[in-house]
Scaffold this motif. Structure first.
Motif, PDB file in Angstrom:
ATOM      1  N   LYS A   3     -14.004  20.498   1.939  1.00 12.94           N
ATOM      2  CA  LYS A   3     -14.049  21.721   2.331  1.00 12.94           C
ATOM      3  C   LYS A   3     -12.631  22.632   2.381  1.00 12.94           C
ATOM      4  O   LYS A   3     -11.584  22.053   2.818  1.00 12.94           O
ATOM      5  N   LYS A   4     -12.639  23.743   2.208  1.00 16.23           N
ATOM      6  CA  LYS A   4     -11.559  24.583   1.920  1.00 16.23           C
ATOM      7  C   LYS A   4     -10.705  24.777   3.377  1.00 16.23           C
ATOM      8  O   LYS A   4      -9.634  24.461   3.573  1.00 16.23           O
ATOM      9  N   VAL A   5     -11.525  25.005   4.377  1.00 15.60           N
ATOM     10  CA  VAL A   5     -11.103  25.281   5.666  1.00 15.60           C
ATOM     11  C   VAL A   5     -10.294  23.997   6.415  1.00 15.60           C
ATOM     12  O   VAL A   5      -9.223  24.043   6.754  1.00 15.60           O
ATOM     13  N   PHE A   6     -11.104  22.760   6.149  1.00 20.91           N
ATOM     14  CA  PHE A   6     -10.629  21.459   6.502  1.00 20.91           C
ATOM     15  C   PHE A   6      -9.431  21.110   5.702  1.00 20.91           C
ATOM     16  O   PHE A   6      -8.304  20.674   6.532  1.00 20.91           O
ATOM     17  N   ARG A   7      -9.229  21.157   4.480  1.00 17.94           N
ATOM     18  CA  ARG A   7      -8.144  20.853   3.802  1.00 17.94           C
ATOM     19  C   ARG A   7      -6.900  21.572   4.208  1.00 17.94           C
ATOM     20  O   ARG A   7      -5.662  21.079   4.459  1.00 17.94           O
ATOM     21  N   GLU A   8      -6.979  23.166   4.381  1.00 19.25           N
ATOM     22  CA  GLU A   8      -5.996  23.935   4.691  1.00 19.25           C
ATOM     23  C   GLU A   8      -5.563  23.650   6.173  1.00 19.25           C
ATOM     24  O   GLU A   8      -4.339  23.469   6.642  1.00 19.25           O
ATOM     25  N   ASN A   9      -6.243  23.336   7.068  1.00 24.99           N
ATOM     26  CA  ASN A   9      -5.922  22.947   8.402  1.00 24.99           C
ATOM     27  C   ASN A   9      -5.142  21.786   8.607  1.00 24.99           C
ATOM     28  O   ASN A   9      -4.256  21.606   9.299  1.00 24.99           O
ATOM     29  N   PHE A  10      -5.858  20.756   7.739  1.00 23.05           N
ATOM     30  CA  PHE A  10      -5.222  19.503   7.926  1.00 23.05           C
ATOM     31  C   PHE A  10      -3.436  19.580   7.160  1.00 23.05           C
ATOM     32  O   PHE A  10      -2.800  19.180   7.662  1.00 23.05           O
ATOM     33  N   PHE A  11      -3.736  20.271   6.045  1.00 20.78           N
ATOM     34  CA  PHE A  11      -2.195  20.131   5.521  1.00 20.78           C
ATOM     35  C   PHE A  11      -1.319  21.149   6.303  1.00 20.78           C
ATOM     36  O   PHE A  11      -0.055  20.389   6.431  1.00 20.78           O
ATOM     37  N   LYS A  12      -1.755  21.921   6.788  1.00 18.51           N
ATOM     38  CA  LYS A  12      -0.799  22.706   7.884  1.00 18.51           C
ATOM     39  C   LYS A  12      -0.135  21.975   8.978  1.00 18.51           C
ATOM     40  O   LYS A  12       0.856  21.760   9.366  1.00 18.51           O
ATOM     41  N   ASP A  13      -1.218  21.001   9.610  1.00 17.44           N
ATOM     42  CA  ASP A  13      -0.994  20.114  10.835  1.00 17.44           C
ATOM     43  C   ASP A  13      -0.246  18.872  10.210  1.00 17.44           C
ATOM     44  O   ASP A  13       0.790  18.645  10.763  1.00 17.44           O
ATOM     45  N   TRP A  14      -0.632  18.621   9.108  1.00 18.33           N
ATOM     46  CA  TRP A  14       0.314  17.432   8.700  1.00 18.33           C
ATOM     47  C   TRP A  14       1.762  17.644   8.270  1.00 18.33           C
ATOM     48  O   TRP A  14       2.547  16.834   8.832  1.00 18.33           O
TER      49      TRP A  14
ATOM     50  N   VAL B 276       9.571  18.303  -0.012  1.00 20.71           N
ATOM     51  CA  VAL B 276       8.658  17.743  -1.454  1.00 20.71           C
ATOM     52  C   VAL B 276       7.296  17.906  -1.561  1.00 20.71           C
ATOM     53  O   VAL B 276       6.586  18.392  -2.625  1.00 20.71           O
ATOM     54  N   ILE B 277       6.379  17.743  -0.284  1.00 18.71           N
ATOM     55  CA  ILE B 277       5.219  17.687  -0.205  1.00 18.71           C
ATOM     56  C   ILE B 277       4.481  19.076  -0.118  1.00 18.71           C
ATOM     57  O   ILE B 277       4.645  19.465   1.190  1.00 18.71           O
ATOM     58  N   GLN B 278       4.295  19.820  -0.994  1.00 19.72           N
ATOM     59  CA  GLN B 278       4.050  21.281  -0.519  1.00 19.72           C
ATOM     60  C   GLN B 278       2.789  21.651  -1.277  1.00 19.72           C
ATOM     61  O   GLN B 278       2.182  22.783  -1.508  1.00 19.72           O
ATOM     62  N   ASP B 279       1.883  20.586  -2.114  1.00 21.51           N
ATOM     63  CA  ASP B 279       0.438  20.891  -2.686  1.00 21.51           C
ATOM     64  C   ASP B 279      -0.250  19.832  -2.363  1.00 21.51           C
ATOM     65  O   ASP B 279      -0.012  18.712  -2.858  1.00 21.51           O
ATOM     66  N   LEU B 280      -1.302  19.902  -1.379  1.00 19.29           N
ATOM     67  CA  LEU B 280      -2.339  18.715  -0.847  1.00 19.29           C
ATOM     68  C   LEU B 280      -2.999  18.203  -2.353  1.00 19.29           C
ATOM     69  O   LEU B 280      -3.401  16.836  -2.380  1.00 19.29           O
ATOM     70  N   ASN B 281      -3.165  18.927  -3.300  1.00 22.90           N
ATOM     71  CA  ASN B 281      -4.050  18.642  -4.553  1.00 22.90           C
ATOM     72  C   ASN B 281      -3.077  17.355  -5.519  1.00 22.90           C
ATOM     73  O   ASN B 281      -3.493  17.146  -6.160  1.00 22.90           O
ATOM     74  N   LYS B 282      -1.843  17.561  -5.260  1.00 26.40           N
ATOM     75  CA  LYS B 282      -0.837  16.570  -5.920  1.00 26.40           C
ATOM     76  C   LYS B 282      -0.644  15.162  -5.073  1.00 26.40           C
ATOM     77  O   LYS B 282       0.213  14.303  -5.373  1.00 26.40           O
ATOM     78  N   CYS B 283      -1.222  15.244  -3.863  1.00 20.09           N
ATOM     79  CA  CYS B 283      -1.330  14.067  -3.047  1.00 20.09           C
ATOM     80  C   CYS B 283      -2.357  12.955  -3.460  1.00 20.09           C
ATOM     81  O   CYS B 283      -3.323  13.401  -3.635  1.00 20.09           O
ATOM     82  N   ASP B 284      -1.829  11.836  -3.640  1.00 16.50           N
ATOM     83  CA  ASP B 284      -2.882  10.508  -4.194  1.00 16.50           C
ATOM     84  C   ASP B 284      -2.737   9.698  -2.924  1.00 16.50           C
ATOM     85  O   ASP B 284      -1.851   9.102  -2.363  1.00 16.50           O
TER      86      ASP B 284
ATOM     87  N   VAL C 287       0.844  -1.171   0.010  1.00 15.90           N
ATOM     88  CA  VAL C 287       0.028  -0.169   0.039  1.00 15.90           C
ATOM     89  C   VAL C 287       0.967   1.254   0.035  1.00 15.90           C
ATOM     90  O   VAL C 287       1.732   1.257   0.853  1.00 15.90           O
ATOM     91  N   HIS C 288       0.710   2.196  -1.047  1.00 13.45           N
ATOM     92  CA  HIS C 288       1.629   3.398  -1.017  1.00 13.45           C
ATOM     93  C   HIS C 288       0.962   4.728  -1.129  1.00 13.45           C
ATOM     94  O   HIS C 288      -0.311   4.735  -1.546  1.00 13.45           O
ATOM     95  N   PHE C 289       1.610   5.620  -0.752  1.00 13.95           N
ATOM     96  CA  PHE C 289       1.247   6.938  -0.892  1.00 13.95           C
ATOM     97  C   PHE C 289       1.935   7.586  -2.280  1.00 13.95           C
ATOM     98  O   PHE C 289       3.156   7.235  -2.456  1.00 13.95           O
ATOM     99  N   TYR C 290       1.460   8.461  -2.853  1.00 14.39           N
ATOM    100  CA  TYR C 290       2.009   9.071  -3.974  1.00 14.39           C
ATOM    101  C   TYR C 290       1.943  10.521  -3.979  1.00 14.39           C
ATOM    102  O   TYR C 290       0.853  11.069  -3.576  1.00 14.39           O
ATOM    103  N   TYR C 291       3.006  11.327  -4.367  1.00 14.02           N
ATOM    104  CA  TYR C 291       2.757  12.563  -4.564  1.00 14.02           C
ATOM    105  C   TYR C 291       3.387  13.003  -6.103  1.00 14.02           C
ATOM    106  O   TYR C 291       4.406  12.638  -6.522  1.00 14.02           O
ATOM    107  N   ASP C 292       2.378  13.806  -6.693  1.00 15.37           N
ATOM    108  CA  ASP C 292       2.849  14.080  -7.991  1.00 15.37           C
ATOM    109  C   ASP C 292       2.845  13.069  -8.806  1.00 15.37           C
ATOM    110  O   ASP C 292       3.631  13.034  -9.835  1.00 15.37           O
ATOM    111  N   GLY C 293       2.029  11.960  -8.629  1.00 17.00           N
ATOM    112  CA  GLY C 293       2.241  10.722  -9.299  1.00 17.00           C
ATOM    113  C   GLY C 293       3.315   9.667  -9.360  1.00 17.00           C
ATOM    114  O   GLY C 293       3.464   8.757  -9.850  1.00 17.00           O
TER     115      GLY C 293
END
Length: 554
Positions: free
Chosen positions: A69-80, A91-99, A36-42
């Protein structure tokens, strides 16, 4: 009538001896399997254990609208990102590129596996859970074995909050023994912390009823492990709360006359207090100033209302004086209401708002401490919250008298009860979002109703034919009667569901309604108590079920 035996120790002492095994900590995180893997930017990326665990929290929620939700995603990414190593952060700077797709699929597979467990697997799990309950779920209180309520420490995860909470998506960190304060008697065995750990502190405070406490990181609020709802101490506390509210009944008219008289006072603080009490009494508003330490949500109560939270209308909808409320209440639930008020209240509000900006306090001379100090001088133990309990309970009792009919069947009586309960929930602003499955479940119920109507039509036709042919119509009569009863029951159920889709009935039932009103109603209406209270609620209100006769009046 039975009475609850109340034991009072000296100087606020709640118990003489208390021994327990401490809280149960959730299992440590188990890293993802190798496939089971995590992917960033493919690209496949191996995360550190701390970052991987938080990624799993997000992946588990991908089916939920929170993660859009914008607030949820922003708070998660900041704490993550705080949990990542410096290399991961670079490396991980954009949540939208996370798979998180593979992690999410693994989670869903586990959920399905739990649903499809064999009977033997379920039994094994049940036995393992029972061992945990046996070890951590009981304490010795004054040498009596008592059940502990929430003996499990909440596992880490992502904060959801209620309403549009500004902190949703933040990381609820794992609680360690080093965060936990243990409370037990001096002569008791101190519970052992997990191997390799130690407690933050051990106390011997017998003026409180909690067994362990810690501070959570989101709101900065203190969490407690307490006795179960049906324990002796909890029952006594509940009984005392409702008895104080009942005492208010005998002097509420005098208190109302007092605050109505104070509306003419030349002292601004007295007049503000009078208007605040008018709203707390008539609208069951919370007093305010009740935010948890560190909470950033812009929530207010009556005493902390700002000018921007109310709008004054004259001659609106046939009412000469109307106040329009619009603010975020407890748990970030919006309170919106248009309320006709007496002219003295309206004129006072106009005066309070003169020369003020929208962000200024409406009651700038008042706070909850001053308000409650005044109330306690009118009746011992009286606070703004007691008004809320009193008005909720008295409303339920009055509504039950108006709506209930002994000749109704049980389904119709329960509809009346829920309508009475709903009147209280509306008064207290206990809202909820309609369940996601609401439309589908209503469609399913309507399909059953339509099918039953067809059966009823067929039964009527058979009865008509039996009469025509002069046959024994007994079986047809019985079949018709059953169809009519089942149809009525389903139609009542549909009405009940529709009316309650956005109202949370449970909050007032558990916290603001004297259970003795419901118990007495059940006895009078010959409705089984199980129809009103589930097993957990029956345990919580065992004291009321045991002591209440059918002639009880709040």
């Amino acid at each position: 009538m039975n009475t609850l035996k109340i034991i009072h120790y000296e100087d606020g002492v709640k118990w003489k001896s208390l021994e327990h095994n401490g809280p149960y900590f959730p299992p440590e995180y188990q890293p993802l399997p190798d496939d089971v893997h995590f992917y960033y930017d493919g690209k496949k990326m191996k995360l550190s254990v701390a970052a991987e665990e938080v990624a799993l929290f997000f992946a588990q929620m991908l089916d939920h609208e929170y993660t859009t939700k914008k607030v949820f995603r922003e708070n998660f990414f900041k704490d993550w990102r705080k949990e990542m190593t410096p290399e991961e952060r670079s490396v991980i700077q954009d949540l939208n590129k996370c798979d998180f797709g593979e992690i999410h699929a693994m989670h869903k597979t586990k959920v399905e596996a739990r649903k499809n467990m064999t009977k033997e697997e379920k039994q094994t799990l049940k036995e393992a859970n029972q061992k945990i309950v046996d070890q951590y779920g009981y304490c010795l209180l004054d040498h009596h074995k008592e059940r502990i309520g929430n003996f499990k420490i909440e596992p880490p995860g992502l904060f959801r909050g209620r309403g549009e909470h500004p902190k949703q998506g933040m990381l609820k960190k794992r609680i360690q023994p080093e965060d936990v304060i243990i409370n037990c008697s001096k002569d008791a065995r101190i519970p052992d912390p997990p191997p390799g750990h130690h407690w933050k502190e051990v106390r011997h405070d017998n003026t409180v009823t909690w067994l362990a406490s810690w501070t959570e990181n989101i709101q900065g609020s203190i969490k407690y492990i307490m006795l179960n709802a049906n324990s002796k101490l909890k029952g006594e506390k509940d009984w005392e709360k409702y008895e104080i509210a009942r005492k208010l009944k005998s002097c509420v008219d005098d208190i109302r006359n007092t605050y109505l008289g104070d509306l003419k006072s030349r002292e601004m603080v007295t007049r503000q207090r009078a208007v605040a009490l008018y709203f707390i009494d008539k609208l069951a508003l919370r007093a305010g100033n009740e935010k948890e330490e560190g909470e950033t949500a812009d929530t207010v109560g009556c005493c902390s209302l700002r000018v921007e939270h109310i709008t004054l209308h004259e001659q609106l909808d046939g009412n000469k004086c109307v106040v329009e409320f619009d603010f975020l209440g407890k748990d970030s639930i919006r309170y919106y209401n248009k309320v006709p008020v007496i002219s003295k209240v309206f004129k006072s509000l106009k005066r309070f708002m003169d020369n003020k900006e929208p962000g200024d306090e409406l009651f700038d001379r008042l706070n909850t401490s001053l308000l409650n100090k005044h109330l306690s001088s009118l009746m011992p133990g009286l606070t703004a919250k007691v008004f809320r309990t009193y008005n909720a309970s008295i409303t339920l009792q009055q509504q039950l008298k108006e709506l209930s009919n002994k000749s109704d069947n049980v389904a119709e009586k329960l509809l009346s009860y829920n309508r009475a309960n709903r009147a209280v929930a509306i008064l207290c602003n206990h809202q909820r979002a309609p369940p996601k499955t609401f439309e589908q479940s209503m469609a399913n119920l309507q399909a059953k109703i339509d099918a039953r109507k067809e059966q009823l039509a067929l039964a009527k036709s058979e009865l008509k034919q039996a009469k025509k042919e002069a046959k024994d119509k007994g079986n047809s009569d019985i079949k018709l009667q059953r169809c009519e009863e089942h149809l009525l029951k389903m139609e009542v159920q549909a009405t009940d569901r529709e009316e309650n889709k956005q109202i949370a009935l449970g909050t007032s039932k558990l916290n603001y309604l004297d259970p003795r009103i419901s118990v007495a109603w059940c006895k009078n209406m010959e409705v089984p108590i199980e129809k009103i209270y589930n097993k957990t609620q029956r345990e919580k209100f065992a004291w009321a079920i045991d002591m209440t006769e059918d002639d009880f009046e709040f």
